[in-house]
Design a protein around this motif. Structure first.
Motif, PDB file in Angstrom:
ATOM      1  N   ALA A   9      98.663   4.909  10.275  1.00 11.60           N
ATOM      2  CA  ALA A   9      98.517   4.360  11.620  1.00 11.60           C
ATOM      3  C   ALA A   9      97.123   3.762  11.689  1.00 11.60           C
ATOM      4  CB  ALA A   9      98.665   5.461  12.664  1.00 11.60           C
ATOM      5  N   ASN A  10      96.933   2.770  12.540  1.00  9.38           N
ATOM      6  CA  ASN A  10      95.603   2.198  12.679  1.00  9.38           C
ATOM      7  C   ASN A  10      94.607   3.302  13.024  1.00  9.38           C
ATOM      8  OD1 ASN A  10      96.077  -0.575  12.124  1.00  9.38           O
ATOM      9  ND2 ASN A  10      97.112  -0.734  14.101  1.00  9.38           N
ATOM     10  N   GLY A  11      93.481   3.308  12.301  1.00 14.63           N
ATOM     11  CA  GLY A  11      92.467   4.339  12.480  1.00 14.63           C
ATOM     12  C   GLY A  11      92.593   5.498  11.514  1.00 14.63           C
ATOM     13  N   PHE A  12      93.432   5.343  10.461  1.00 19.17           N
ATOM     14  CA  PHE A  12      93.563   6.413   9.459  1.00 19.17           C
ATOM     15  C   PHE A  12      92.272   6.553   8.661  1.00 19.17           C
ATOM     16  CE2 PHE A  12      94.673   2.633   7.061  1.00 19.17           C
ATOM     17  CZ  PHE A  12      94.161   2.864   5.786  1.00 19.17           C
ATOM     18  N   GLU A  13      92.041   7.725   8.096  1.00 19.65           N
ATOM     19  CA  GLU A  13      90.869   7.971   7.251  1.00 19.65           C
ATOM     20  C   GLU A  13      91.180   7.437   5.850  1.00 19.65           C
ATOM     21  OE1 GLU A  13      87.720   8.375   5.477  1.00 19.65           O
ATOM     22  OE2 GLU A  13      87.571   9.165   7.513  1.00 19.65           O
ATOM     23  N   GLU A  14      90.474   6.406   5.459  1.00 19.34           N
ATOM     24  CA  GLU A  14      90.764   5.715   4.206  1.00 19.34           C
ATOM     25  C   GLU A  14      90.662   6.610   2.977  1.00 19.34           C
ATOM     26  OE1 GLU A  14      88.916   2.462   6.938  1.00 19.34           O
ATOM     27  OE2 GLU A  14      88.585   4.597   6.561  1.00 19.34           O
ATOM     28  N   ILE A  15      89.613   7.404   2.869  1.00 16.62           N
ATOM     29  CA  ILE A  15      89.438   8.258   1.689  1.00 16.62           C
ATOM     30  C   ILE A  15      90.614   9.225   1.550  1.00 16.62           C
ATOM     31  CG2 ILE A  15      88.079  10.174   0.732  1.00 16.62           C
ATOM     32  CD1 ILE A  15      85.581   8.777   1.755  1.00 16.62           C
ATOM     33  N   GLU A  16      91.024   9.802   2.645  1.00 18.76           N
ATOM     34  CA  GLU A  16      92.109  10.782   2.602  1.00 18.76           C
ATOM     35  C   GLU A  16      93.434  10.145   2.200  1.00 18.76           C
ATOM     36  OE1 GLU A  16      89.979  13.402   6.092  1.00 18.76           O
ATOM     37  OE2 GLU A  16      91.801  12.296   6.554  1.00 18.76           O
ATOM     38  N   ALA A  17      93.725   8.998   2.752  1.00 18.75           N
ATOM     39  CA  ALA A  17      95.003   8.336   2.448  1.00 18.75           C
ATOM     40  C   ALA A  17      95.008   7.751   1.038  1.00 18.75           C
ATOM     41  CB  ALA A  17      95.282   7.236   3.472  1.00 18.75           C
ATOM     42  N   LEU A  18      93.997   6.975   0.723  1.00 12.39           N
ATOM     43  CA  LEU A  18      94.031   6.238  -0.547  1.00 12.39           C
ATOM     44  C   LEU A  18      93.774   7.127  -1.759  1.00 12.39           C
ATOM     45  CD1 LEU A  18      92.407   2.909   0.659  1.00 12.39           C
ATOM     46  CD2 LEU A  18      94.826   3.499   0.431  1.00 12.39           C
ATOM     47  N   THR A  19      93.012   8.185  -1.604  1.00 10.81           N
ATOM     48  CA  THR A  19      92.836   9.135  -2.706  1.00 10.81           C
ATOM     49  C   THR A  19      94.174   9.768  -3.060  1.00 10.81           C
ATOM     50  OG1 THR A  19      90.545   9.597  -2.096  1.00 10.81           O
ATOM     51  CG2 THR A  19      91.659  11.250  -3.459  1.00 10.81           C
ATOM     52  N   VAL A  20      94.925  10.165  -2.053  1.00 10.78           N
ATOM     53  CA  VAL A  20      96.238  10.773  -2.294  1.00 10.78           C
ATOM     54  C   VAL A  20      97.171   9.788  -2.983  1.00 10.78           C
ATOM     55  CG1 VAL A  20      98.292  11.746  -1.192  1.00 10.78           C
ATOM     56  CG2 VAL A  20      96.019  12.434  -0.421  1.00 10.78           C
ATOM     57  N   VAL A  21      97.203   8.554  -2.500  1.00 11.61           N
ATOM     58  CA  VAL A  21      98.064   7.535  -3.119  1.00 11.61           C
ATOM     59  C   VAL A  21      97.676   7.349  -4.581  1.00 11.61           C
ATOM     60  CG1 VAL A  21      98.716   5.091  -3.113  1.00 11.61           C
ATOM     61  CG2 VAL A  21      98.527   6.330  -0.944  1.00 11.61           C
ATOM     62  N   ASP A  22      96.403   7.171  -4.837  1.00 11.92           N
ATOM     63  CA  ASP A  22      95.911   6.945  -6.198  1.00 11.92           C
ATOM     64  C   ASP A  22      96.263   8.101  -7.117  1.00 11.92           C
ATOM     65  OD1 ASP A  22      93.737   7.356  -8.358  1.00 11.92           O
ATOM     66  OD2 ASP A  22      93.383   5.286  -7.739  1.00 11.92           O
ATOM     67  N   VAL A  23      95.951   9.320  -6.704  1.00 10.85           N
ATOM     68  CA  VAL A  23      96.163  10.492  -7.559  1.00 10.85           C
ATOM     69  C   VAL A  23      97.648  10.734  -7.818  1.00 10.85           C
ATOM     70  CG1 VAL A  23      95.905  13.014  -7.658  1.00 10.85           C
ATOM     71  CG2 VAL A  23      93.961  11.580  -6.986  1.00 10.85           C
ATOM     72  N   MET A  24      98.465  10.646  -6.779  1.00 10.41           N
ATOM     73  CA  MET A  24      99.897  10.875  -6.975  1.00 10.41           C
ATOM     74  C   MET A  24     100.507   9.816  -7.896  1.00 10.41           C
ATOM     75  SD  MET A  24     101.121  12.244  -3.212  1.00 10.41           S
ATOM     76  CE  MET A  24     102.849  12.460  -3.714  1.00 10.41           C
ATOM     77  N   ARG A  25     100.087   8.577  -7.761  1.00  7.69           N
ATOM     78  CA  ARG A  25     100.628   7.523  -8.623  1.00  7.69           C
ATOM     79  C   ARG A  25     100.112   7.672 -10.056  1.00  7.69           C
ATOM     80  NH1 ARG A  25     100.885   2.363  -4.443  1.00  7.69           N
ATOM     81  NH2 ARG A  25     102.605   3.233  -3.201  1.00  7.69           N
TER      82      ARG A  25
END
Length: 190
Positions: A9-25
């Motif tokens: 959603a707009n205003g998400f915490e970038e580090i939290e979201a993108l770290t998870v995406v990166d690590v899981m992938r």
């Protein structure tokens, strides 16, 4: 392994979201980012814009492995007010796995009763939204089907806890080591 979904959603915490995406992938997990808005473009709390893989309105969430909720303000507030996601989370709480970090354990999961009687952590100050949880002052609490974390600095541990739960500790150690992240143990309740 079923698809997992991370909600933006707009205003998400970038580090939290993108770290998870990166690590899981990196671990080879099937993860889709989902915009709860009417556009694929979502802007984080610090002005970083990303393109989500899918729109919530166009996604069929049949037996997801994980539903993942990043924090950030006002992103967590937007997620908490999105009724379709709340319904999906309540259903998932009985049959699947949920992970939430930062403000989201309190703002999103707490009011839904998902944390009632369970150990959890969140960003300091958001405990008041999860009064029936057993709140732990620790970066990550990893249960069998519920993982919570307290904020941006815990993003890597949070992501690796998800990987360890789904793929085993050896894969989580391998992914973490490849990123020069060497936790003392894969016991993510710390």
């Amino acid at each position: 392994m079923n698809t997992s979904y991370l909600f933006l959603a707009n205003g998400f915490e970038e580090i939290e979201a993108l770290t998870v995406v990166d690590v899981m992938r990196r671990a080879g997990m099937d993860l889709k980012t989902v915009s709860i808005t009417d556009t694929h473009t979502v802007t984080g709390a610090h002005g970083i814009t990303v393109k989500a893989d899918v729109l919530y309105s166009e996604t069929d969430f049949i037996t997801p492995e994980w539903l993942i909720i990043p924090g950030g303000m006002p992103g967590a507030e937007h997620l908490s007010k999105f009724a379709p996601l709340n319904t999906l989370l309540k259903s998932q709480a009985f049959s699947g796995k949920i992970a939430a970090i930062c403000a989201s354990p309190g703002l999103v999961l707490g009011p839904l009763g998902i944390l009632d009687g369970k150990e959890a952590t969140c960003y300091p100050g958001f405990e008041k939204f999860m009064p029936d949880a057993i709140v732990r002052d620790t970066p990550v609490v990893a249960l069998d089907r519920l993982i919570t974390a307290n904020g941006p600095s815990a993003a890597m541990r949070f992501a690796l806890a998800i990987v360890a739960n789904s793929m085993g500790e050896n894969i989580a150690q391998e992914v973490g080591s490849g990123m020069l992240f060497y936790p003392k143990s894969m016991n993510f309740y710390f």
